[in-house]
Design a protein around this motif. Structure first.
Motif, PDB file in Angstrom:
ATOM      1  N   GLY A 279      28.854  33.924  40.938  1.00 47.27           N
ATOM      2  CA  GLY A 279      29.454  33.726  42.249  1.00 47.27           C
ATOM      3  C   GLY A 279      29.003  34.666  43.345  1.00 47.27           C
ATOM      4  O   GLY A 279      29.779  34.981  44.259  1.00 47.27           O
ATOM      5  N   ARG A 280      27.763  35.102  43.326  1.00 47.50           N
ATOM      6  CA  ARG A 280      27.173  35.928  44.376  1.00 47.50           C
ATOM      7  C   ARG A 280      26.098  35.128  45.096  1.00 47.50           C
ATOM      8  O   ARG A 280      25.682  34.061  44.631  1.00 47.50           O
ATOM      9  CB  ARG A 280      26.527  37.194  43.778  1.00 47.50           C
ATOM     10  CG  ARG A 280      27.433  38.031  42.898  1.00 47.50           C
ATOM     11  CD  ARG A 280      26.612  39.044  42.106  1.00 47.50           C
ATOM     12  NE  ARG A 280      27.399  39.796  41.152  1.00 47.50           N
ATOM     13  CZ  ARG A 280      27.912  41.002  41.370  1.00 47.50           C
ATOM     14  NH1 ARG A 280      27.702  41.599  42.531  1.00 47.50           N
ATOM     15  NH2 ARG A 280      28.615  41.615  40.439  1.00 47.50           N
ATOM     16  N   ILE A 281      25.603  35.674  46.209  1.00 43.32           N
ATOM     17  CA  ILE A 281      24.394  35.146  46.836  1.00 43.32           C
ATOM     18  C   ILE A 281      23.293  36.184  46.671  1.00 43.32           C
ATOM     19  O   ILE A 281      23.461  37.354  47.045  1.00 43.32           O
ATOM     20  CB  ILE A 281      24.601  34.841  48.333  1.00 43.32           C
ATOM     21  CG1 ILE A 281      25.592  33.690  48.506  1.00 43.32           C
ATOM     22  CG2 ILE A 281      23.263  34.479  48.995  1.00 43.32           C
ATOM     23  CD1 ILE A 281      25.903  33.355  49.960  1.00 43.32           C
ATOM     24  N   ALA A 282      22.192  35.773  46.069  1.00 44.75           N
ATOM     25  CA  ALA A 282      20.990  36.600  46.001  1.00 44.75           C
ATOM     26  C   ALA A 282      20.015  36.049  47.024  1.00 44.75           C
ATOM     27  O   ALA A 282      19.661  34.870  46.974  1.00 44.75           O
ATOM     28  CB  ALA A 282      20.384  36.556  44.601  1.00 44.75           C
ATOM     29  N   MET A 283      19.599  36.885  47.974  1.00 42.30           N
ATOM     30  CA  MET A 283      18.712  36.429  49.050  1.00 42.30           C
ATOM     31  C   MET A 283      17.504  37.333  49.158  1.00 42.30           C
ATOM     32  O   MET A 283      17.626  38.565  49.161  1.00 42.30           O
ATOM     33  CB  MET A 283      19.454  36.401  50.385  1.00 42.30           C
ATOM     34  CG  MET A 283      18.567  36.045  51.574  1.00 42.30           C
ATOM     35  SD  MET A 283      19.512  35.552  53.015  1.00 42.30           S
ATOM     36  CE  MET A 283      20.084  33.931  52.487  1.00 42.30           C
TER      37      MET A 283
END
Length: 441
Positions: A279-283
């Motif tokens: 449930g994270r965003i890796a950008m």
């Protein structure tokens, strides 16, 4: 916020301790230099095709230390190179065959993972590419309207989009660790903590002894420049990623990213992102694109200005995330040939071969390259060995300080072109076209 430590992916899994160091001089049938996915897939398919072969992999740190365990987790059918470069040697049909091979390779990797019990958070969810300006929309040729993009992910300023189903989300460290286990299970020895200092026909000299073999394959990708005689072969281009804290349900609902599709944009200095399994965003995106003298990072640590640039990109796409904490930042290097096109090659006369130069699109391409190297080494004439990247040759990069100045000027031009297009230019900026010519793309 943690910076470095190889990658967030490896911190999730736990950093492995190097095992099975090369203990003095030895010999084998096939010596592979580099324990990333290119080398591991090559070893996997060679051992599968001929279990009698003594195949060994030499790795300076641990299997998956480089880009294979640091990337954005896009198991994508994206072409690893320039269509124009491939068409010059194999025509449009050759480009089509390479694209089709990459598309089928997405399923190949997923199938191997299922058969080998590799749990890598794999979801075949596709990739959504968004255009945030008229110039980007024209380049993308997207079939999705702004409203249709918003039904998948609510990206601020999106005017159009394109969805490609042939892509899967992956946790990179889990994938490469699983492939390494499968390779070892087939009897291949991976000599970790063993740094190659010289690679020549029949010989790999390391800091722990010399490995001799009639077949020697170089699979070092962005670390190729560290070998004597190869400093100008492929440029070690830097890419960096940040990952947020886990987002709560309210934030996910606000941005509308309910699926596991990958996300990218059509900017010249583009970004790439995934919704992680937890449930994270890796950008990710380019920070400082190149270090003078082809130097690489130290344990994945990246510059503060790069972290802030990626934070700005994240909040530009999703303004509601302005207060979200970043938990981890890291970087890695990818191999960039002078014509920005990958290659796979093997010379039966010398026993030397190589694969790589994926220009940031290697997670899928490594598998295809490994199967191609298998066929080349075994002397099989197959559809894979006739792909246009097989035997592809390219000139070397310029000496320093020309390549440092050129790369930094190149990305300066791309960022300037993006700013002009964001300001309302309705077509691709001529500055970007100049940058393409400088790059040789």
């Amino acid at each position: 916020m943690r910076n470095g430590g190889v990658s967030f992916w490896w911190q999730q899994v736990g950093l492995p301790s190097p095992t099975d160091h090369l203990a003095g001089d030895a010999s084998c049938d096939v010596a592979i230099v580099g324990g990333g996915l290119t080398g591991l897939w090559t070893a996997f398919y060679l051992a599968e095709a001929d279990p009698t072969l003594d195949v060994r992999v030499v790795e300076a740190k641990f299997a998956g230390f480089g880009a294979s365990g640091r990337n954005g987790g896009w198991l994508s059918s994206e072409l690893a190179g320039s269509p124009r470069a491939y068409a010059a040697v194999a025509g449009e049909d050759g480009v089509r065959r390479l694209r089709e091979a990459l598309r089928s390779t997405v399923g190949e990797v997923i199938g191997v993972a299922a058969r080998e019990g590799i749990e890598a958070d794999i979801v075949r969810s596709g990739v959504l590419t968004v255009a945030r300006s008229e110039a980007q929309r024209r380049r993308l040729g997207g079939e999705l309207t702004a409203a249709q993009v918003a039904e998948r992910v609510r990206v601020a300023g999106a005017v159009a989009g394109h969805f490609d189903p042939d892509c899967a989300r992956v946790q990179p460290a889990r994938l490469v660790a699983g492939v390494a286990r499968a390779v070892r299970a087939r009897g291949v020895r991976i000599h970790e903590g063993t740094r190659a200092t010289s690679v020549t026909a029949g010989t790999v000299v390391t800091d722990r002894g010399t490995l001799t073999a009639p077949v020697v394959l170089r699979c070092l990708e962005g670390f190729t420049a560290g070998l004597p005689g190869h400093r100008r072969d492929w440029l070690p281009m830097n890419s960096a990623i940040v990952v947020t804290e886990p987002l709560d349900r309210a934030r996910w609902d606000e941005i509308g990213w309910s699926g596991a599709e990958l996300l990218g944009d059509e900017a010249h200095a583009y970004c790439y992102a995934q919704r992680t399994a937890d449930g994270r965003i890796a950008m990710g995106g380019r920070g400082v694109p190149y270090r003078f003298g082809s130097r690489t990072d130290v344990d994945g640590r990246t510059q503060p200005q790069t972290v802030e640039s990626l934070r700005s990109t994240l909040t530009t796409l999703f303004p509601s995330l302005a207060g979200v904490r970043l938990d981890h930042a890291w970087c890695g290097v990818l191999g960039v040939p002078r014509d920005w096109s990958a290659s796979v090659a093997y010379d039966p006369a010398t026993g030397l071969g190589h694969a790589g130069g994926y220009v940031g699109s290697g997670l899928t391409a490594t598998n295809l390259a490994g199967r191609t190297l298998r066929d080349l080494v075994l002397g099989h004439d197959t559809d894979l060995t006739r792909l246009p990247w097989s035997g592809h040759r390219v000139r070397r990069w310029e000496p320093e300080p020309l390549r440092w100045a050129g790369v930094h000027a190149l990305y300066g031009l791309y960022r300037t072109a993006d700013r002009r297009e964001d300001a309302g230019l309705g077509r691709t900026s001529r500055i970007a076209r100049v940058a393409h010519r400088v790059a040789g793309r």
